[in-house]
Write a protein that holds these residues in place. Structure first.
Motif, PDB file in Angstrom:
ATOM      1  N   CYS A  87      46.396  88.345  20.754  1.00 33.72           N
ATOM      2  CA  CYS A  87      45.092  88.291  20.632  1.00 33.72           C
ATOM      3  C   CYS A  87      44.711  86.936  19.681  1.00 33.72           C
ATOM      4  O   CYS A  87      45.485  86.098  18.981  1.00 33.72           O
ATOM      5  N   GLN A  88      43.459  86.488  19.769  1.00 34.49           N
ATOM      6  CA  GLN A  88      43.087  85.246  19.409  1.00 34.49           C
ATOM      7  C   GLN A  88      42.476  85.147  17.949  1.00 34.49           C
ATOM      8  O   GLN A  88      41.685  84.294  17.368  1.00 34.49           O
ATOM      9  N   CYS A  89      42.365  86.450  17.342  1.00 33.18           N
ATOM     10  CA  CYS A  89      41.752  86.631  15.957  1.00 33.18           C
ATOM     11  C   CYS A  89      42.524  85.687  14.919  1.00 33.18           C
ATOM     12  O   CYS A  89      43.608  85.363  15.230  1.00 33.18           O
ATOM     13  N   GLN A  90      41.980  85.909  13.752  1.00 32.87           N
ATOM     14  CA  GLN A  90      42.661  85.311  12.603  1.00 32.87           C
ATOM     15  C   GLN A  90      43.660  85.928  12.228  1.00 32.87           C
ATOM     16  O   GLN A  90      43.400  87.248  12.199  1.00 32.87           O
ATOM     17  N   LYS A  91      44.995  85.544  12.162  1.00 27.40           N
ATOM     18  CA  LYS A  91      46.192  86.451  11.649  1.00 27.40           C
ATOM     19  C   LYS A  91      46.321  86.820  10.207  1.00 27.40           C
ATOM     20  O   LYS A  91      46.987  87.631   9.961  1.00 27.40           O
ATOM     21  N   THR A  92      45.962  85.580   9.422  1.00 27.35           N
ATOM     22  CA  THR A  92      46.035  85.881   7.815  1.00 27.35           C
ATOM     23  C   THR A  92      44.818  86.651   7.401  1.00 27.35           C
ATOM     24  O   THR A  92      43.720  86.434   7.680  1.00 27.35           O
ATOM     25  N   GLU A  93      45.239  87.699   6.661  1.00 27.66           N
ATOM     26  CA  GLU A  93      44.130  88.473   5.897  1.00 27.66           C
ATOM     27  C   GLU A  93      43.932  87.824   4.586  1.00 27.66           C
ATOM     28  O   GLU A  93      44.995  87.835   3.813  1.00 27.66           O
ATOM     29  N   LEU A  94      42.586  87.297   4.297  1.00 31.85           N
ATOM     30  CA  LEU A  94      42.709  86.664   3.054  1.00 31.85           C
ATOM     31  C   LEU A  94      42.439  87.685   1.819  1.00 31.85           C
ATOM     32  O   LEU A  94      41.390  88.642   2.096  1.00 31.85           O
ATOM     33  N   ASP A  95      42.729  87.277   0.575  1.00 32.78           N
ATOM     34  CA  ASP A  95      42.462  87.998  -0.484  1.00 32.78           C
ATOM     35  C   ASP A  95      41.157  87.836  -1.061  1.00 32.78           C
ATOM     36  O   ASP A  95      40.844  86.735  -1.228  1.00 32.78           O
ATOM     37  N   PRO A  96      40.260  88.325  -1.090  1.00 35.26           N
ATOM     38  CA  PRO A  96      38.893  88.394  -1.451  1.00 35.26           C
ATOM     39  C   PRO A  96      38.837  87.791  -2.948  1.00 35.26           C
ATOM     40  O   PRO A  96      37.598  86.969  -3.051  1.00 35.26           O
ATOM     41  N   ARG A  97      39.583  87.866  -3.775  1.00 38.92           N
ATOM     42  CA  ARG A  97      39.675  87.100  -4.947  1.00 38.92           C
ATOM     43  C   ARG A  97      40.049  85.827  -5.161  1.00 38.92           C
ATOM     44  O   ARG A  97      39.483  84.997  -5.900  1.00 38.92           O
ATOM     45  N   MET A  98      40.364  85.479  -3.869  1.00 41.38           N
ATOM     46  CA  MET A  98      40.665  83.903  -3.676  1.00 41.38           C
ATOM     47  C   MET A  98      39.774  83.173  -2.704  1.00 41.38           C
ATOM     48  O   MET A  98      39.739  81.874  -2.455  1.00 41.38           O
ATOM     49  N   ALA A  99      38.570  83.740  -2.513  1.00 42.08           N
ATOM     50  CA  ALA A  99      37.553  83.261  -1.643  1.00 42.08           C
ATOM     51  C   ALA A  99      36.835  82.008  -2.246  1.00 42.08           C
ATOM     52  O   ALA A  99      36.570  81.057  -1.553  1.00 42.08           O
ATOM     53  N   ALA A 100      36.922  81.925  -3.438  1.00 48.72           N
ATOM     54  CA  ALA A 100      36.271  80.982  -4.107  1.00 48.72           C
ATOM     55  C   ALA A 100      37.171  79.643  -3.960  1.00 48.72           C
ATOM     56  O   ALA A 100      36.591  78.568  -3.777  1.00 48.72           O
ATOM     57  N   ILE A 101      38.369  79.829  -4.103  1.00 47.91           N
ATOM     58  CA  ILE A 101      39.208  78.705  -4.109  1.00 47.91           C
ATOM     59  C   ILE A 101      39.274  77.999  -2.687  1.00 47.91           C
ATOM     60  O   ILE A 101      39.237  77.027  -2.218  1.00 47.91           O
ATOM     61  N   GLN A 102      39.095  79.064  -1.664  1.00 47.72           N
ATOM     62  CA  GLN A 102      39.373  78.818  -0.186  1.00 47.72           C
ATOM     63  C   GLN A 102      38.077  78.021   0.243  1.00 47.72           C
ATOM     64  O   GLN A 102      38.290  76.950   0.873  1.00 47.72           O
ATOM     65  N   ASP A 103      36.740  78.040  -0.543  1.00 45.51           N
ATOM     66  CA  ASP A 103      35.643  77.241  -0.331  1.00 45.51           C
ATOM     67  C   ASP A 103      35.901  75.864  -0.620  1.00 45.51           C
ATOM     68  O   ASP A 103      35.598  75.014   0.029  1.00 45.51           O
ATOM     69  N   ILE A 104      36.570  75.868  -1.873  1.00 42.00           N
ATOM     70  CA  ILE A 104      36.916  74.227  -2.636  1.00 42.00           C
ATOM     71  C   ILE A 104      37.777  73.824  -1.477  1.00 42.00           C
ATOM     72  O   ILE A 104      37.518  72.534  -0.999  1.00 42.00           O
ATOM     73  N   PHE A 105      38.737  74.309  -0.837  1.00 39.22           N
ATOM     74  CA  PHE A 105      39.739  73.621  -0.156  1.00 39.22           C
ATOM     75  C   PHE A 105      39.024  73.251   1.263  1.00 39.22           C
ATOM     76  O   PHE A 105      39.382  72.158   1.927  1.00 39.22           O
ATOM     77  N   SER A 106      38.502  73.984   1.999  1.00 47.63           N
ATOM     78  CA  SER A 106      37.566  73.862   3.128  1.00 47.63           C
ATOM     79  C   SER A 106      36.489  72.727   3.087  1.00 47.63           C
ATOM     80  O   SER A 106      36.367  72.085   3.911  1.00 47.63           O
ATOM     81  N   LYS A 107      35.934  72.425   1.788  1.00 49.23           N
ATOM     82  CA  LYS A 107      34.955  71.206   1.399  1.00 49.23           C
ATOM     83  C   LYS A 107      35.785  69.961   1.793  1.00 49.23           C
ATOM     84  O   LYS A 107      35.154  68.961   2.183  1.00 49.23           O
ATOM     85  N   PHE A 108      37.139  69.914   1.296  1.00 52.28           N
ATOM     86  CA  PHE A 108      37.805  68.827   1.111  1.00 52.28           C
ATOM     87  C   PHE A 108      38.675  68.445   2.301  1.00 52.28           C
ATOM     88  O   PHE A 108      39.632  67.881   2.229  1.00 52.28           O
ATOM     89  N   LYS A 109      38.536  69.412   3.394  1.00 55.11           N
ATOM     90  CA  LYS A 109      39.266  69.265   4.522  1.00 55.11           C
ATOM     91  C   LYS A 109      39.321  67.993   5.258  1.00 55.11           C
ATOM     92  O   LYS A 109      38.010  67.403   5.109  1.00 55.11           O
ATOM     93  N   GLU A 110      40.396  67.217   5.571  1.00 60.28           N
ATOM     94  CA  GLU A 110      40.195  65.894   6.252  1.00 60.28           C
ATOM     95  C   GLU A 110      40.008  66.363   7.805  1.00 60.28           C
ATOM     96  O   GLU A 110      40.557  67.430   8.340  1.00 60.28           O
ATOM     97  N   VAL A 111      38.963  65.551   8.321  1.00 64.11           N
ATOM     98  CA  VAL A 111      38.686  65.787   9.697  1.00 64.11           C
ATOM     99  C   VAL A 111      39.367  64.962  10.764  1.00 64.11           C
ATOM    100  O   VAL A 111      39.932  63.775  10.499  1.00 64.11           O
TER     101      VAL A 111
END
Length: 173
Positions: free
Chosen positions: A149-173
């Motif tokens: 299956c090609q879906c996302q394997k990790t199920e994210l904790d909804p309480r950590m969604a704000a921190i994930q948004d911070i990390f995704s903004k500072f991702k190196e391309v």
């Protein structure tokens, strides 16, 4: 199939054997209905022991199709059924039914009910098609044993969604 036992119950120290065909075509319980794909006839041996007890012995094998608990693929599960029952002939029928062999109806034995009870007692807690069964994708229902299956394997904790948004903004391309 019913086996009449009046002759053996009335004759002290009598023995007889009877080949019995299983008439069950499926096993039905609260868990569902499961087809019986293979059943072998078996020989039941009946022994009247001094008019005190009736011994019933026999063996057979039955194969039932049960879905795997993880991927729902059909699995052939073989049940080895060994019948080794003892009926106390000194008790009345009502007392005997209370004691556990409720397959007796008067002087006849319902073999299919006897087999049903043995299957029910030996029913496995979990059936797997193989030890390392990967199951189904929780998101798309794809059998993971067959395809990846090609879906996302990790199920994210909804309480950590704000921190994930911070990390995704500072991702190196």
């Amino acid at each position: 199939m019913k086996v009449e036992l009046a002759d053996i119950i009335s004759c002290e120290n009598k023995e007889f054997s009877k080949q019995v065909e299983i008439e069950l075509s499926s096993f039905r319980s609260r868990m569902g209905q499961f087809p019986i794909v293979k059943k072998t006839p078996f020989v039941l041996k009946f022994t009247n022991d001094d008019n005190k007890r009736l011994l019933i012995q026999g063996e057979t094998k039955i194969t039932i199709v049960i879905p795997c608990n993880r991927c729902l693929e059909d699995v052939d599960k073989e049940f080895s059924i060994v019948i080794d029952k003892e009926i106390d002939l000194t008790k009345s029928n009502e007392e005997e039914n209370i004691d556990g062999l409720d397959n007796m109806i008067g002087t006849s034995l319902d073999v299919d009910q006897l087999i049903f009870g043995e299957i029910l007692v030996n029913w496995p807690m979990k059936i797997l098609c193989k030890e390392d069964c990967k199951g189904l994708c929780k998101q798309y229902g794809v059998n993971l044993n067959i395809t990846k299956c090609q879906c996302q394997k990790t199920e994210l904790d909804p309480r950590m969604a704000a921190i994930q948004d911070i990390f995704s903004k500072f991702k190196e391309v």
